[in-house]
Design an enzyme around this catalytic site. Structure first.
Site, PDB file in Angstrom:
ATOM      1  N   PHE A 189      -6.149   2.358  -4.974  1.00 18.75           N
ATOM      2  CA  PHE A 189      -5.779   1.443  -6.069  1.00 18.75           C
ATOM      3  C   PHE A 189      -4.929   0.275  -5.568  1.00 18.75           C
ATOM      4  CE2 PHE A 189      -5.600   5.189  -9.362  1.00 18.75           C
ATOM      5  CZ  PHE A 189      -6.975   5.312  -9.291  1.00 18.75           C
ATOM      6  N   ILE A 190      -5.194  -0.229  -4.395  1.00 22.71           N
ATOM      7  CA  ILE A 190      -4.318  -1.256  -3.837  1.00 22.71           C
ATOM      8  C   ILE A 190      -4.753  -2.656  -4.292  1.00 22.71           C
ATOM      9  CG2 ILE A 190      -3.301  -2.194  -1.717  1.00 22.71           C
ATOM     10  CD1 ILE A 190      -2.611   0.804  -2.465  1.00 22.71           C
TER      11      ILE A 190
ATOM     12  N   GLY B 181     -14.053  -8.975 -37.078  1.00 28.20           N
ATOM     13  CA  GLY B 181     -15.040  -8.519 -36.084  1.00 28.20           C
ATOM     14  C   GLY B 181     -15.235  -9.518 -34.962  1.00 28.20           C
TER      15      GLY B 181
ATOM     16  N   GLN C 169      -0.455 -13.564 -47.276  1.00 32.39           N
ATOM     17  CA  GLN C 169       0.894 -13.191 -46.828  1.00 32.39           C
ATOM     18  C   GLN C 169       0.843 -12.095 -45.756  1.00 32.39           C
ATOM     19  OE1 GLN C 169       3.657 -11.148 -49.510  1.00 32.39           O
ATOM     20  NE2 GLN C 169       5.089 -12.825 -49.172  1.00 32.39           N
TER      21      GLN C 169
ATOM     22  N   ALA D 233       0.835  -1.202   0.000  1.00 29.53           N
ATOM     23  CA  ALA D 233       0.000   0.000   0.000  1.00 29.53           C
ATOM     24  C   ALA D 233       0.869   1.252   0.000  1.00 29.53           C
ATOM     25  CB  ALA D 233      -0.920  -0.019   1.217  1.00 29.53           C
TER      26      ALA D 233
ATOM     27  N   GLU E 181       3.535  -1.459 -10.845  1.00 31.96           N
ATOM     28  CA  GLU E 181       4.901  -1.219 -10.334  1.00 31.96           C
ATOM     29  C   GLU E 181       5.454   0.088 -10.890  1.00 31.96           C
ATOM     30  OE1 GLU E 181       4.485  -3.190  -8.291  1.00 31.96           O
ATOM     31  OE2 GLU E 181       5.330  -5.188  -8.525  1.00 31.96           O
TER      32      GLU E 181
ATOM     33  N   GLY F 254       0.836   9.124  -6.621  1.00 33.61           N
ATOM     34  CA  GLY F 254       1.008   7.839  -7.307  1.00 33.61           C
ATOM     35  C   GLY F 254       2.451   7.705  -7.753  1.00 33.61           C
TER      36      GLY F 254
ATOM     37  N   GLU G 197      -1.676   6.907  -3.036  1.00 30.70           N
ATOM     38  CA  GLU G 197      -2.797   7.634  -2.431  1.00 30.70           C
ATOM     39  C   GLU G 197      -3.450   8.457  -3.533  1.00 30.70           C
ATOM     40  OE1 GLU G 197      -1.212   9.839   0.884  1.00 30.70           O
ATOM     41  OE2 GLU G 197      -0.353   8.029   1.787  1.00 30.70           O
TER      42      GLU G 197
HETATM   43  C1  LIG Z   1      -4.507  -1.969 -11.900  1.00 31.34           C
HETATM   44  C2  LIG Z   1      -3.714  -1.152 -10.931  1.00 31.34           C
HETATM   45  C3  LIG Z   1      -3.196  -1.748  -9.793  1.00 31.34           C
HETATM   46  C4  LIG Z   1      -2.467  -0.987  -8.881  1.00 31.34           C
HETATM   47  N1  LIG Z   1      -1.977  -1.592  -7.749  1.00 31.34           N
HETATM   48  C5  LIG Z   1      -1.326  -0.842  -6.824  1.00 31.34           C
HETATM   49  C6  LIG Z   1      -0.857  -1.433  -5.605  1.00 31.34           C
HETATM   50  O1  LIG Z   1      -1.006  -2.638  -5.373  1.00 31.34           O
HETATM   51  N2  LIG Z   1      -0.237  -0.641  -4.696  1.00 31.34           N
HETATM   52  C7  LIG Z   1      -0.047   0.686  -4.908  1.00 31.34           C
HETATM   53  O2  LIG Z   1       0.511   1.331  -4.039  1.00 31.34           O
HETATM   54  N3  LIG Z   1      -0.479   1.283  -6.058  1.00 31.34           N
HETATM   55  C8  LIG Z   1      -1.113   0.547  -7.011  1.00 31.34           C
HETATM   56  N4  LIG Z   1      -1.557   1.125  -8.172  1.00 31.34           N
HETATM   57  C9  LIG Z   1      -1.343   2.537  -8.374  1.00 31.34           C
HETATM   58  C10 LIG Z   1      -0.221   2.799  -9.381  1.00 31.34           C
HETATM   59  O3  LIG Z   1       1.017   2.493  -8.800  1.00 31.34           O
HETATM   60  C11 LIG Z   1      -0.333   4.271  -9.797  1.00 31.34           C
HETATM   61  O4  LIG Z   1      -1.549   4.413 -10.518  1.00 31.34           O
HETATM   62  C12 LIG Z   1       0.839   4.698 -10.653  1.00 31.34           C
HETATM   63  O5  LIG Z   1       2.016   4.726  -9.887  1.00 31.34           O
HETATM   64  C13 LIG Z   1       0.607   6.091 -11.254  1.00 31.34           C
HETATM   65  O6  LIG Z   1       0.173   6.996 -10.300  1.00 31.34           O
HETATM   66  P1  LIG Z   1      -1.117   7.900 -10.584  1.00 31.34           P
HETATM   67  O7  LIG Z   1      -2.202   7.005 -11.058  1.00 31.34           O
HETATM   68  O8  LIG Z   1      -1.371   8.725  -9.394  1.00 31.34           O
HETATM   69  O9  LIG Z   1      -0.692   8.809 -11.806  1.00 31.34           O
HETATM   70  P2  LIG Z   1       0.128  10.181 -11.708  1.00 31.34           P
HETATM   71  O10 LIG Z   1       1.299   9.997 -10.817  1.00 31.34           O
HETATM   72  O11 LIG Z   1      -0.824  11.275 -11.403  1.00 31.34           O
HETATM   73  O12 LIG Z   1       0.647  10.321 -13.189  1.00 31.34           O
HETATM   74  C14 LIG Z   1      -0.158  10.848 -14.252  1.00 31.34           C
HETATM   75  C15 LIG Z   1       0.647  10.741 -15.545  1.00 31.34           C
HETATM   76  O13 LIG Z   1       1.843  11.515 -15.428  1.00 31.34           O
HETATM   77  C16 LIG Z   1       2.970  10.704 -15.708  1.00 31.34           C
HETATM   78  N5  LIG Z   1       4.083  11.157 -14.885  1.00 31.34           N
HETATM   79  C17 LIG Z   1       4.088  11.384 -13.547  1.00 31.34           C
HETATM   80  N6  LIG Z   1       5.297  11.799 -13.153  1.00 31.34           N
HETATM   81  C18 LIG Z   1       6.082  11.825 -14.261  1.00 31.34           C
HETATM   82  C19 LIG Z   1       7.446  12.179 -14.516  1.00 31.34           C
HETATM   83  N7  LIG Z   1       8.265  12.554 -13.534  1.00 31.34           N
HETATM   84  N8  LIG Z   1       7.901  12.094 -15.774  1.00 31.34           N
HETATM   85  C20 LIG Z   1       7.092  11.681 -16.792  1.00 31.34           C
HETATM   86  N9  LIG Z   1       5.792  11.345 -16.621  1.00 31.34           N
HETATM   87  C21 LIG Z   1       5.302  11.413 -15.365  1.00 31.34           C
HETATM   88  C22 LIG Z   1       2.536   9.289 -15.350  1.00 31.34           C
HETATM   89  O14 LIG Z   1       3.335   8.300 -15.991  1.00 31.34           O
HETATM   90  C23 LIG Z   1       1.104   9.313 -15.839  1.00 31.34           C
HETATM   91  O15 LIG Z   1       1.076   9.097 -17.221  1.00 31.34           O
HETATM   92  C24 LIG Z   1      -2.261   0.386  -9.115  1.00 31.34           C
HETATM   93  C25 LIG Z   1      -2.769   0.978 -10.278  1.00 31.34           C
HETATM   94  C26 LIG Z   1      -3.483   0.222 -11.176  1.00 31.34           C
HETATM   95  C27 LIG Z   1      -4.026   0.879 -12.416  1.00 31.34           C
END
Ligand SMILES: Cc1cc2nc3c(=O)[nH]c(=O)nc-3n(C[C@H](O)[C@H](O)[C@H](O)COP(=O)(O)OP(=O)(O)OC[C@H]3O[C@@H](n4cnc5c(N)ncnc54)[C@H](O)[C@@H]3O)c2cc1C
Length: 395
Positions: free
Chosen positions: A169-170, A358, A294, A137, A381, A144, A140
């Site tokens: 999103f855990i 389709g 092909q 976890a 990850e 992210g 938040e």
């Molecule tokens: C199916 C699923 C399972 C998950 N499981 C877990 C879990 O078990 N535990 C947990 O803790 N989290 C989990 N997550 C959360 C996940 O780790 C985050 O969604 C992810 O790290 C991105 O954070 P965010 O969604 O807040 O996007 P944001 O951080 O808001 O990013 C928005 C966009 O900006 C880009 N971005 C942000 N910073 C930069 C940068 N410095 N340079 C370039 N681009 C950038 C990102 O790549 C993204 O495209 C899960 C998410 C999903 C979808």
């Protein structure tokens, strides 16, 4: 289509480097995929829930607890074994593959890399029973990619820390028995050096499940909020050696677990390509099998070429992590393996779906599900943008 989908041309070179034990584990996973998971795969997606028996059976077979070392009663699987199992099961259901080694990132690895012998003796045999799912976890609602922005706090109170905050999103959060949580032991305004990580038992007072997420793909793998309200975590459960070490520990765990996300990608891609190949050999248009065009053959050549490239990178990375996990290049390789395989998987899933015309778009075939599952890998990850940052760090 089921019997046609048996064809598996992506045998590949990777097999040449596996030990007899690894081949046996892969065969077991293949058997589980074909006989146990495949008949349930569409229903898991449809219901967005695992049949209870599947979790029990995975535990009985030692798959959930794959990474628990043998001395604690587990199978002692390393990154290579984790990848082999996740790849094989993902060929039919990435959601079910999620159960394999499920308690690695949230439990086994944090305990092995960052806890005391007493903690390991207390919790690893419990995880080795295969009855427990775990979660990690970190994320938040406002933190992210930028983990340093988390607002969950852990305030020392005698022999305990009092933890407050909400994680979003855990994965497995709604069903986990145990987990690892990141919280600030320093000021919330401080960065990653204020982050500590703690191992927790989800049954402790003050821990509850909040909103459950509805996802595009990887359905059946419960994802949701976990709330911590005045949760008293014993000070002995701090990980990584003390306060302020939580971020580094989490990054180490992600580094070692990222290739297994790539393994989902290789598995989904193989499953999708094999299914589409079998279909096009049967499907006729303009008086011949679709596979005889092909253009169709070229599409499959591209698919299998990409799959094999991703698998080579993946298993090279896994081998490196297993033989020298702290070698400096593993961080970069691990991010590459995850990023390359997940993006390859998305391309292959779309191309495979298109080969069915389709029909591929309809839920009667597994390809639309595989395409939806493939997209999830981009975010796991850390996003693939963050993976690229990791690749180029220190360059
Ligand atoms: C199916 C699923 C399972 C998950 N499981 C877990 C879990 O078990 N535990 C947990 O803790 N989290 C989990 N997550 C959360 C996940 O780790 C985050 O969604 C992810 O790290 C991105 O954070 P965010 O969604 O807040 O996007 P944001 O951080 O808001 O990013 C928005 C966009 O900006 C880009 N971005 C942000 N910073 C930069 C940068 N410095 N340079 C370039 N681009 C950038 C990102 O790549 C993204 O495209 C899960 C998410 C999903 C979808």
């Amino acid at each position: 289509m089921d019997e046609l989908a048996e064809i598996a041309p992506a045998a590949g070179m990777v097999e040449d480097f596996l030990t007899a034990e690894q081949v046996a584990i892969r065969e077991m996973a293949r058997d589980v995929a074909e006989n146990l998971v495949k008949p349930l795969a569409a229903q898991i997606d449809e219901d967005d829930a695992f049949p209870r028996e599947l979790i029990e059976e995975f535990g009985r077979l030692g798959l959930i607890q794959l990474a628990v070392p043998e001395e604690f009663g587990g199978a002692g699987g390393r990154v290579t074994e984790m990848c082999l199992v996740r790849e094989e099961i993902s060929r039919v259901s990435a959601s079910a593959a999620w159960l394999a080694g499920n308690n690695t990132a949230g439990g086994v690895m944090p305990l092995l890399l960052g806890s005391t012998e007493e903690m390991r003796r207390r919790y690893l045999p419990e995880l080795a029973t295969g009855k427990h799912l775990t979660c990690i976890a970190m994320s938040e609602s406002d933190a992210g990619s930028d983990v340093s922005a988390i607002r969950t706090t852990a305030v020392r109170d005698g022999d305990h820390y009092v933890v407050n905050g909400t994680k979003t999103f855990i994965s497995s959060g709604p069903v986990a028995s145990f987990g690892t949580v990141l919280a600030k032991t320093g000021p919330v305004s401080a960065g990653k050096d204020a982050i500590s990580s703690f191992f927790f038992d989800a049954s402790w007072k003050g821990i509850s499940v909040g909103k459950k997420d509805r996802k595009l793909g990887m359905r059946g793998t419960p994802t949701g909020e976990i709330r911590f309200e005045d949760v008293r975590i014993p000070a002995s459960h701090i990980l990584g050696g003390g306060e302020g070490r939580g971020f580094a520990l989490a990054m180490k765990v992600l580094n070692r677990n990222r290739p297994t996300v790539g393994a989902f990608g290789c598995g989904i891609a193989r499953g999708a390509a094999d299914y589409a190949l079998a279909y096009t050999k049967e499907r006729r248009a303009f008086g011949r099998a679709v596979y005889d065009f092909q253009a169709t053959r070229f599409a499959f050549a591209d698919m299998y070429m990409q799959i094999e490239a991703a698998r080579s990178l993946l298993y090279r990375t896994a081998y490196r992590l297993d033989s020298d996990p702290d070698a400096p290049e593993t961080e970069c390789l691990s991010a590459m393996a995850k990023c390359f395989a997940s993006e390859m998987c998305m391309r292959v899933a779309i191309s495979a779906m298109e080969q069915l015309g389709g029909h591929g778009y309809m839920v009667d075939h597994p390809l639309e599900r595989m395409m939806r599952d493939a997209k999830a890998l981009h975010f796991l990850e850390g996003t693939n943008q963050i993976a690229r940052i990791v690749m180029m760090r220190d360059k």
